[in-house]
Write a protein that holds these residues in place. Structure first.
Motif, PDB file in Angstrom:
ATOM      1  N   GLN A  89       0.843  -1.194   0.000  1.00  0.00           N
ATOM      2  CA  GLN A  89       0.000   0.000   0.000  1.00  0.00           C
ATOM      3  C   GLN A  89       0.886   1.255   0.000  1.00  0.00           C
ATOM      4  O   GLN A  89       1.981   1.223   0.561  1.00  0.00           O
ATOM      5  N   PRO A  90       0.449   2.361  -0.585  1.00  0.00           N
ATOM      6  CA  PRO A  90      -0.827   2.548  -1.284  1.00  0.00           C
ATOM      7  C   PRO A  90      -0.815   2.010  -2.719  1.00  0.00           C
ATOM      8  O   PRO A  90      -1.834   2.044  -3.393  1.00  0.00           O
ATOM      9  N   MET A  91       0.357   1.520  -3.178  1.00  0.00           N
ATOM     10  CA  MET A  91       0.463   0.986  -4.532  1.00  0.00           C
ATOM     11  C   MET A  91       1.593  -0.030  -4.570  1.00  0.00           C
ATOM     12  O   MET A  91       2.573   0.077  -3.827  1.00  0.00           O
ATOM     13  N   ALA A 130      -4.429   2.205  -9.993  1.00  0.00           N
ATOM     14  CA  ALA A 130      -5.018   0.935  -9.562  1.00  0.00           C
ATOM     15  C   ALA A 130      -6.159   0.498 -10.463  1.00  0.00           C
ATOM     16  O   ALA A 130      -6.495  -0.684 -10.516  1.00  0.00           O
ATOM     17  N   ASP A 131      -6.768   1.443 -11.180  1.00  0.00           N
ATOM     18  CA  ASP A 131      -7.906   1.143 -12.050  1.00  0.00           C
ATOM     19  C   ASP A 131      -7.502   0.742 -13.469  1.00  0.00           C
ATOM     20  O   ASP A 131      -8.370   0.427 -14.292  1.00  0.00           O
ATOM     21  N   SER A 274      -3.788 -12.305  -1.000  1.00  0.00           N
ATOM     22  CA  SER A 274      -4.919 -11.719  -1.730  1.00  0.00           C
ATOM     23  C   SER A 274      -5.558 -12.751  -2.647  1.00  0.00           C
ATOM     24  O   SER A 274      -5.086 -13.892  -2.767  1.00  0.00           O
ATOM     25  N   ASP A 275      -6.634 -12.310  -3.339  1.00  0.00           N
ATOM     26  CA  ASP A 275      -7.306 -13.219  -4.266  1.00  0.00           C
ATOM     27  C   ASP A 275      -6.428 -13.559  -5.470  1.00  0.00           C
ATOM     28  O   ASP A 275      -6.701 -14.520  -6.191  1.00  0.00           O
ATOM     29  N   GLY A 276      -5.357 -12.794  -5.692  1.00  0.00           N
ATOM     30  CA  GLY A 276      -4.423 -13.140  -6.758  1.00  0.00           C
ATOM     31  C   GLY A 276      -3.561 -14.340  -6.430  1.00  0.00           C
ATOM     32  O   GLY A 276      -2.865 -14.871  -7.300  1.00  0.00           O
ATOM     33  N   ALA A 309     -11.564  -6.394   1.384  1.00  0.00           N
ATOM     34  CA  ALA A 309     -12.447  -6.518   0.229  1.00  0.00           C
ATOM     35  C   ALA A 309     -12.570  -5.219  -0.552  1.00  0.00           C
ATOM     36  O   ALA A 309     -12.762  -5.230  -1.767  1.00  0.00           O
ATOM     37  N   GLN A 310     -12.458  -4.073   0.137  1.00  0.00           N
ATOM     38  CA  GLN A 310     -12.661  -2.793  -0.543  1.00  0.00           C
ATOM     39  C   GLN A 310     -11.427  -2.302  -1.286  1.00  0.00           C
ATOM     40  O   GLN A 310     -11.508  -1.415  -2.126  1.00  0.00           O
ATOM     41  N   SER A 311     -10.287  -2.850  -0.987  1.00  0.00           N
ATOM     42  CA  SER A 311      -9.050  -2.370  -1.589  1.00  0.00           C
ATOM     43  C   SER A 311      -8.847  -2.955  -2.984  1.00  0.00           C
ATOM     44  O   SER A 311      -9.054  -4.151  -3.211  1.00  0.00           O
ATOM     45  N   LYS A 312      -8.429  -2.112  -3.913  1.00  0.00           N
ATOM     46  CA  LYS A 312      -8.088  -2.580  -5.254  1.00  0.00           C
ATOM     47  C   LYS A 312      -6.648  -3.073  -5.312  1.00  0.00           C
ATOM     48  O   LYS A 312      -6.232  -3.676  -6.299  1.00  0.00           O
ATOM     49  N   VAL A 313      -5.900  -2.792  -4.267  1.00  0.00           N
ATOM     50  CA  VAL A 313      -4.513  -3.245  -4.154  1.00  0.00           C
ATOM     51  C   VAL A 313      -4.450  -4.288  -3.043  1.00  0.00           C
ATOM     52  O   VAL A 313      -4.700  -3.989  -1.882  1.00  0.00           O
ATOM     53  N   GLY A 314      -4.157  -5.527  -3.408  1.00  0.00           N
ATOM     54  CA  GLY A 314      -4.131  -6.590  -2.408  1.00  0.00           C
ATOM     55  C   GLY A 314      -5.505  -6.963  -1.902  1.00  0.00           C
ATOM     56  O   GLY A 314      -5.722  -7.110  -0.691  1.00  0.00           O
TER      57      GLY A 314
END
Length: 345
Positions: A89-91, A130-131, A274-276, A309-314
């Protein structure tokens, strides 16, 4: 007349039996404490199910009398990097490196700043980065991590890491490594395991510093792979150049695919966050026998970050937590399971 001096009292006797006992107990406590500090393989872990699972796995797979014994040649453990062994985080740090490289390239080639997706990347925020869709991320990587020799890429990465600083702690990114996970790597290696990285980040990026920072040699790093091209330089020396073609995207299903391509054995243990990493843990567990699957859960906003769940990173969605519970995977709470997060704490 010779005057006799009073006899010197023995210093030990002077202490008295009570004080002697206290002194002896203190010495024994100091010796025991020092011995424990030397023998405890996981000093940064709090006592609990996660720590116990690690120690039990190592004992079971390396004790020849245990039914779960694993022969030395099959002792393989794989680790994700971003969010599993250092801060993401944050990237993601590899993307931050690519952003820095893109800014430098845009100064040399101003036309890049007017070309998409580079224009949006250079003018946007971290949230915009992140998008980015996967096709734009590939273009981003291609523009910043290809076109040079593999040695030149490694040199650029090391140079950036030597000067770049994280915005929160103002420390080099290589100091934001999780001490508890370093201890797990060291414990596994001490018992004959080979520790591999299987990461969604660029393979050339991580290979530039993995051995120095983690003790993982470059040949044990599996990451997003670019093609390379063999040629000769101006002096006739053979060189390999990073080519603008992605061979393997090591995220999700790409992780077990990369394991087969680069390692050729199913690991006994896998660590992610993470889900990755889901498919990698599923693949490891499917081998049967004694296996260890662990997920690091970021739930400590005070010492690091809290996200899920809300994070687009991790991203750590509820579905992943449910699967971990159903399959018996170990979820590591940074807040509860780790005494400290970084070596400098």
């Amino acid at each position: 007349m010779t005057r006799r001096l009073p006899a010197r009292r023995n210093s030990v006797s002077f202490l008295g039996p009570g004080r002697l006992i206290v002194l002896a107990l203190c010495c024994l406590w100091l010796v025991a404490t020092a011995a424990l500090a030397q023998t405890d393989p996981l000093p940064s872990w709090n006592e609990g199910p996660a720590r116990q699972a690690i120690l039990a796995f190592v004992q079971a797979t390396t004790d020849a009398t245990n039914p779960g014994y694993v022969p030395p040649e099959a002792r393989i453990a794989t680790f994700d990097q971003d969010g599993t062994t250092w801060v993401e985080q944050p990237m993601y740090t590899p993307l931050l490196y690519c952003l820095a490289r893109l800014r430098a390239l845009a100064e040399e080639k101003p036309e890049l700043a007017d070309t998409e997706p580079f224009k949006s990347v250079l003018s946007g925020s971290m949230e915009h980065l992140a998008d980015l869709p996967i096709n734009d991320i590939v273009k981003f990587y291609t523009a910043t991590m290809t076109g040079m020799t593999v040695e030149a890429l490694g040199g650029q990465v090391r140079q950036w890491l030597a000067t770049a600083r994280d915005a929160r702690w103002r420390r080099p990114y290589t100091e934001l490594v999780y001490q508890p996970m370093l201890e797990v790597m060291q414990l596994l290696r001490a018992h004959g395991y080979k520790t591999y990285f299987v990461t969604g980040g660029g393979q050339g990026f991580l290979r530039a510093y993995a051995e120095k920072v983690y003790g993982v040699p470059p040949e044990q790093v599996v990451g997003a792979m670019n093609a390379t091209t063999f040629s000769y330089d101006a002096n006739g020396k053979p060189v390999l150049t990073e080519a603008p073609r992605l061979l393997l995207n090591t995220v999700g299903p790409g992780k077990p695919e990369g394991i087969q391509l680069m390692i050729g054995r199913r690991p006994q243990a896998a660590f992610g966050n993470s889900d990755g990493d889901k498919e990698m843990l599923e693949y490891v567990q499917a081998g049967g026998g004694t296996r260890l699957m662990m997920l690091v859960h970021h739930d400590d906003a005070a010492r690091e970050y809290a996200y899920g769940a809300q994070s687009k990173v991790g991203t750590f969605p509820e579905a992943l937590m449910a699967e971990a519970t159903q399959r018996g995977w170990v979820v590591v709470s940074m807040q509860k399971d780790w005494k400290r997060i970084f070596s400098w704490e």
